[in-house]
Scaffold this motif. Structure first.
Motif, mmCIF file in Angstrom:
data_model
loop_
_atom_site.group_PDB
_atom_site.id
_atom_site.type_symbol
_atom_site.label_atom_id
_atom_site.label_comp_id
_atom_site.label_asym_id
_atom_site.label_seq_id
_atom_site.Cartn_x
_atom_site.Cartn_y
_atom_site.Cartn_z
ATOM 1 N N LEU A 26 0.822 -1.145 -0.080
ATOM 2 C CA LEU A 26 0.091 -0.058 0.174
ATOM 3 C C LEU A 26 0.787 1.415 -0.041
ATOM 4 N N THR A 27 1.988 1.376 0.888
ATOM 5 C CA THR A 27 2.744 2.508 0.816
ATOM 6 C C THR A 27 3.306 2.703 -0.506
ATOM 7 N N THR A 28 3.854 1.660 -1.135
ATOM 8 C CA THR A 28 4.407 1.677 -2.328
ATOM 9 C C THR A 28 3.398 2.323 -3.458
ATOM 10 N N LEU A 29 2.233 1.867 -3.443
ATOM 11 C CA LEU A 29 1.380 2.320 -4.405
ATOM 12 C C LEU A 29 1.042 3.649 -4.337
ATOM 13 N N LEU A 30 0.807 4.270 -3.089
ATOM 14 C CA LEU A 30 0.665 5.588 -2.487
ATOM 15 C C LEU A 30 1.871 6.269 -3.014
ATOM 16 N N ALA A 31 3.009 5.949 -2.635
ATOM 17 C CA ALA A 31 4.337 6.776 -3.060
ATOM 18 C C ALA A 31 4.419 6.833 -4.695
ATOM 19 N N THR A 35 -3.940 6.825 -5.069
ATOM 20 C CA THR A 35 -4.711 7.373 -4.025
ATOM 21 C C THR A 35 -5.611 6.545 -3.399
ATOM 22 N N LEU A 36 -5.904 6.604 -2.300
ATOM 23 C CA LEU A 36 -6.787 5.694 -1.616
ATOM 24 C C LEU A 36 -8.115 5.372 -2.573
ATOM 25 N N ASP A 37 -8.688 6.296 -2.982
ATOM 26 C CA ASP A 37 -9.809 6.066 -3.687
ATOM 27 C C ASP A 37 -9.659 5.059 -4.797
ATOM 28 N N GLU A 38 -8.476 5.035 -5.650
ATOM 29 C CA GLU A 38 -8.126 4.190 -6.563
ATOM 30 C C GLU A 38 -7.886 2.861 -6.197
ATOM 31 N N ILE A 39 -7.330 2.650 -4.957
ATOM 32 C CA ILE A 39 -6.918 1.253 -4.390
ATOM 33 C C ILE A 39 -8.085 0.357 -4.055
ATOM 34 N N THR A 40 -8.804 0.041 -4.764
ATOM 35 C CA THR A 40 -9.945 -0.895 -4.582
ATOM 36 C C THR A 40 -9.861 -2.555 -4.774
#
Length: 105
Positions: A26-31, A35-40
């Motif tokens: 999760l931290t890698t995807l956000l970095a 965005t949290l809205d995209e990580i479904t």
């Protein structure tokens, strides 16, 4: 080892290696700009379904320990489920009392 990497043994911190791996994903995807809205559910990182894991963390927030909540997820903008807004129980009553029609008397 803890002096080099405080996360080297997540079992001592109160969670599993699996939890640690998903959190790192999760931290890698956000970095990377996600965005949290995209990580479904269905959004993966190195084969792990990070979106499904993230939804489960929010749903089961109360089961997480304070370190997971406040120092891992909260810092990424992830929060527990929102409490429903209850209607104000102290609503003002109508200024004029309800009057029954004269025929009902």
């Amino acid at each position: 080892m803890a002096a080099v990497d405080p996360d080297w043994n997540p079992g001592q911190l109160g969670w599993t290696v699996d939890w640690q791996r998903h959190w790192a994903g999760l931290t890698t995807l956000l970095a990377a700009g996600g965005t949290l809205d995209e990580i479904t559910p269905g959004v993966t990182y190195q084969g792990d379904d990070i979106g499904r894991w993230l939804a489960r963390q929010v749903r089961e927030w109360a089961r997480l320990n304070p370190e997971q909540q406040q120092h891992r997820l909260d810092e990424l903008g992830v929060h527990g489920p929102r409490k429903p807004q209850h209607e104000d129980r102290g609503r003002k009553r109508a200024q004029h009392p309800v009057q029954k029609p004269a025929s009902a008397a």
